[in-house]
Scaffold this active site. Structure first.
Site, PDB file in Angstrom:
ATOM      1  N   CYS A   2      -5.665  -1.928 -13.491  1.00  0.00           N
ATOM      2  CA  CYS A   2      -5.014  -0.932 -14.327  1.00  0.00           C
ATOM      3  C   CYS A   2      -6.161  -0.175 -14.977  1.00  0.00           C
ATOM      4  CB  CYS A   2      -4.197  -1.614 -15.412  1.00  0.00           C
ATOM      5  SG  CYS A   2      -2.929  -2.717 -14.756  1.00  0.00           S
ATOM      6  N   ARG A  27      -6.500   4.259 -10.937  1.00  0.00           N
ATOM      7  CA  ARG A  27      -6.507   2.795 -11.016  1.00  0.00           C
ATOM      8  C   ARG A  27      -5.107   2.185 -10.982  1.00  0.00           C
ATOM      9  NH1 ARG A  27     -11.387   0.891 -12.612  1.00  0.00           N
ATOM     10  NH2 ARG A  27     -10.449  -1.078 -13.187  1.00  0.00           N
ATOM     11  N   TRP A  75      -0.966  -0.763 -12.750  1.00  0.00           N
ATOM     12  CA  TRP A  75      -0.650  -1.161 -11.379  1.00  0.00           C
ATOM     13  C   TRP A  75      -0.045  -2.551 -11.514  1.00  0.00           C
ATOM     14  CZ3 TRP A  75      -2.223  -4.997  -7.821  1.00  0.00           C
ATOM     15  CH2 TRP A  75      -1.810  -4.763  -6.496  1.00  0.00           C
ATOM     16  N   ASN A 101      -6.233  -5.127 -18.524  1.00  0.00           N
ATOM     17  CA  ASN A 101      -6.420  -4.974 -17.084  1.00  0.00           C
ATOM     18  C   ASN A 101      -6.866  -6.328 -16.548  1.00  0.00           C
ATOM     19  OD1 ASN A 101      -7.212  -4.185 -14.468  1.00  0.00           O
ATOM     20  ND2 ASN A 101      -9.261  -3.630 -15.175  1.00  0.00           N
ATOM     21  N   GLY A 102      -6.187  -6.822 -15.503  1.00  0.00           N
ATOM     22  CA  GLY A 102      -6.573  -8.108 -14.926  1.00  0.00           C
ATOM     23  C   GLY A 102      -5.412  -9.083 -14.951  1.00  0.00           C
ATOM     24  N   GLU A 467     -10.571   2.965  11.184  1.00  0.00           N
ATOM     25  CA  GLU A 467     -10.516   3.743   9.940  1.00  0.00           C
ATOM     26  C   GLU A 467      -9.464   4.857  10.025  1.00  0.00           C
ATOM     27  OE1 GLU A 467     -11.396   3.389   7.055  1.00  0.00           O
ATOM     28  OE2 GLU A 467     -11.465   5.365   6.147  1.00  0.00           O
ATOM     29  N   LYS A 471      -6.344   5.147   7.429  1.00  0.00           N
ATOM     30  CA  LYS A 471      -6.145   6.355   6.626  1.00  0.00           C
ATOM     31  C   LYS A 471      -4.744   6.917   6.818  1.00  0.00           C
ATOM     32  CE  LYS A 471      -8.699   6.333   4.494  1.00  0.00           C
ATOM     33  NZ  LYS A 471      -9.906   5.741   3.945  1.00  0.00           N
ATOM     34  N   GLU A 474      -2.111   4.607   5.165  1.00  0.00           N
ATOM     35  CA  GLU A 474      -2.227   4.618   3.714  1.00  0.00           C
ATOM     36  C   GLU A 474      -1.670   5.898   3.101  1.00  0.00           C
ATOM     37  OE1 GLU A 474      -6.007   3.763   0.767  1.00  0.00           O
ATOM     38  OE2 GLU A 474      -6.394   4.618   2.709  1.00  0.00           O
ATOM     39  N   HIS A 490      -5.065  -4.519  27.721  1.00  0.00           N
ATOM     40  CA  HIS A 490      -4.853  -5.965  27.577  1.00  0.00           C
ATOM     41  C   HIS A 490      -3.610  -6.268  26.751  1.00  0.00           C
ATOM     42  CE1 HIS A 490      -8.542  -6.845  29.644  1.00  0.00           C
ATOM     43  NE2 HIS A 490      -9.198  -6.010  28.850  1.00  0.00           N
ATOM     44  N   LYS A 585      -6.794   2.448  -6.637  1.00  0.00           N
ATOM     45  CA  LYS A 585      -8.154   2.692  -6.142  1.00  0.00           C
ATOM     46  C   LYS A 585      -9.031   1.436  -6.186  1.00  0.00           C
ATOM     47  CE  LYS A 585     -11.384   5.636  -4.855  1.00  0.00           C
ATOM     48  NZ  LYS A 585     -11.287   6.092  -3.455  1.00  0.00           N
TER      49      LYS A 585
END
Ligand code: M6R
Length: 590
Positions: A2, A27, A75, A101-102, A467, A471, A474, A490, A585
């Site tokens: 957060c 965040r 978050w 935060n945490g 990547e 992207k 996301e 395969h 982020k």
């Protein structure tokens, strides 16, 4: 993960905090809130679910008075996305307000004790326990510092929090244990935040708190203590990030702005302090074995680094996912070197891998964007990305900066002088590649309705295929997979049917012919081929032309159209690319 911020000074806190929240929104953006302490020692709170702009629209915000205050953007971890779970939290008598935060690991135990003492909890969060605990302890001690040392003695977990007490007006307190917290030193005002970006418009003089440190701030003074209450002297650092670089400029989104900045940031990555590069190179040369670790996009950079080190420096490298590091810990010995790659320098999985490695006596070097972050402080040597703050949740310019740094190290170790100096041409080549913007927008407009996308490439292009898929998932929420082009046959070829888009990364290098054959195999099964290459082919239904370059530079050039494809697919699907759902982020939880 957060964002927290606090202000104490001689100005009204609300607008300063609101501005800081806008900068911390990367965040987390499930809910946001602000609390202030007014001149009558009353704490007021305004919060809302949703993004900071939603909070900014609330009429009550204009009535929020006070020259000390806290702010939070969330978050969600413990408890759903609701108004009651939004921060700031209050103690039951409204004597204490906190932002956190945490994760407080022992919150259930603490909550049971506080419940038994008559404290009334209103949220499902672990965070609220801090407000009640501060209130309970302060009631006995009547002194902020002893109360604070007692509180941190009782909390277990990874956290950073800030608190304001009605009984101690214009004092703000903060504590840090395994989550970032930075003090901003102003003139007659002081700040506290998860990231200096929050207050960079007001001051560039900062003190980065370390683990197990507390801070007491008034408008004039900042005093730092250890968790036992002993004063610590810490120097202030001047940070260089420009305020201008956190504005969107003429771009509709930060993500697009950051994609376009890459023509400069790829060169910024090469502008390193030569002594730091020497130290890094020396560590690589002396290492018995080299490991690289990271998560998400940084992990993809690590995969590319493995190929670069093997090809150009003949140094074998193992790449380990930070979130899986525990499985491999026993591989490490004291002669090993661990390179940790992270944009934020605060990713919990990466920090945990680093902690485990250091415990075993392994040397840790890092490649990081956020200077002053925990990873920088936990590393023996660091090269900074130098690409400025990356606000969009998707890693874009930080990824290409990582690729440039790994290129530089591999070429330097392999004494490939010609390729080394050629790296400086990358800025011009990226600029040319950025010219693909309109074409890619048009492709995304047509293909954003697809349910699935595949990305394939061989050798240096394989990490880019991974990547490209990450992207797209996301940002646009389209299912996507990246794989080595030779692996299609395969198994995954079974998924190809009429019109399924397959992005083929295929500039003319040693892998060109084989990859083109793989693309033909897909086309024969109805797949729609989007060729990213330096040479047109009738196999491609869409041809995205990137400039001719040295093989080691192609991955950097390929990143640009892949990022644009994801960005424009998100825009076509009316999603906000800067703030993808469910993500944040900095991932500061394991
Ligand atoms: O800050 P870090 O580089 O350590 O972050 C690692 C990942 O969380 C990050 O790359 C993530 O995958 C990005 N959102 C990808 O765009």
């Amino acid at each position: 993960m957060c964002g927290i911020m606090g202000y104490v000074g001689d100005r009204e806190a609300t607008s300063i905090l609101l501005d800081g929240l806008r900068r911390l929104e990367y965040r987390g953006y499930d809910s946001a809130g602000i609390s202030t302490l007014d001149s009558n020692r009353k704490i007021h709170v305004v919060k809302d679910v949703g993004k900071v702009e939603q909070l900014a629209q609330k009429a009550e915000l204009s009535g929020l008075r006070g020259i000390a205050g806290l702010a939070h953007t969330r978050w969600a971890t413990h408890g759903g996305v609701t108004m009651l779970n939004a921060h700031p939290h209050l103690s039951c008598n409204r004597e204490v307000t906190i932002v956190h935060n945490g994760i407080i690991e022992n919150y259930l135990e603490l909550r049971r004790d506080l419940d038994a003492k008559g404290h009334l909890f209103v949220s499902d969060t672990d965070s609220e326990v801090i407000a009640h605990l501060v209130e309970a302890v302060y009631r006995n001690k009547k002194d902020v510092l002893p109360a604070l040392t007692d509180v941190v003695r009782q909390l277990k977990g990874a956290y950073a929090f800030a608190a304001i007490l009605a009984d101690a007006p214009n004092v703000m307190v903060g504590a840090r244990q395994d989550a970032p917290l930075v003090v901003g030193l102003g003139n007659g005002e002081n700040f506290l935040a998860s990231d200096a970006l929050a207050f960079i418009g007001h001051t560039d003089r900062v003190i980065f708190l370390d683990n197990r440190e507390l801070v007491l701030l008034t408008e004039k003074n900042v005093t730092i203590y250890d968790f036992e209450g002993n004063v610590k002297q810490k120097p202030a650092t001047q940070i260089a990030w420009e305020l201008g670089s956190v504005s969107r400029r003429e771009f509709e989104h930060y993500t697009l702005k950051e994609i376009h900045e890459q023509k400069e940031t790829v060169l910024q990555a090469l502008r390193q302090d030569p002594r730091s590069v020497d130290v890094f190179v020396d560590a690589l040369e002396r290492a018995g074995k080299v490991y690289i670790t990271g998560c998400g996009t940084s992990f993809h950079a690590a995969l590319l680094a493995k190929l670069l080190f093997t090809t150009y420096a003949k140094i074998p490298v193992e790449v380990l996912l930070s979130s899986e590091f525990d499985q491999y810990e026993e591989l490490l010995d004291k002669k090993a070197l661990l390179i940790a790659v992270s944009q934020s320098g605060e990713t919990a999985d990466v920090l945990s891998a680093v902690k485990a490695a250091r415990k075993m006596g392994v040397k840790v070097c890092s490649i990081v964007n956020a200077m002053g972050s925990t990873l920088v402080r936990e590393s023996e040597c660091t090269l900074l990305n130098n690409c400025g703050p990356e606000i969009g949740v998707a890693a874009t310019k930080s990824f290409t900066s990582q690729l440039m740094i790994f290129n530089m190290l591999a070429l330097r170790l392999g004494q490939r002088e010609a390729e080394l100096s050629d790296l400086w041409s990358t800025g011009r080549l990226v600029e040319k590649t950025l010219g693909l913007d309109a074409q890619i927008q048009e492709i995304a407009d047509r293909l954003h309705v697809a349910n699935d996308f595949y990305f394939v490439g061989r050798s240096l292009h394989h990490p880019l295929a991974l990547e490209g898929a990450l992207k797209l998932k996301e940002l646009s929420y389209i299912h996507a997979e990246g794989m080595a082009a030779g692996e299609l046959k395969h198994g995954s070829l079974a998924l190809i049917s009429e019109g399924v888009p397959v992005v083929v990364l295929n500039p003319e290098d040693g892998t060109y012919g084989d990859t083109l054959s793989n693309a033909s195999e897909v086309k024969a099964r109805g797949g729609r081929i989007i060729g990213v290459s330096t040479k047109p082919s009738k196999v491609y239904d869409e041809y995205i032309e990137i400039p001719v370059a040295a093989p080691n530079i192609y991955p950097v050039l390929e990143a640009v159209p892949l990022q644009m494809l994801a960005y424009y697919a998100a825009v076509s699907r009316q999603q906000n690319p800067d703030y993808p759902r469910n993500l944040a982020k900095s991932v500061t939880v394991k």
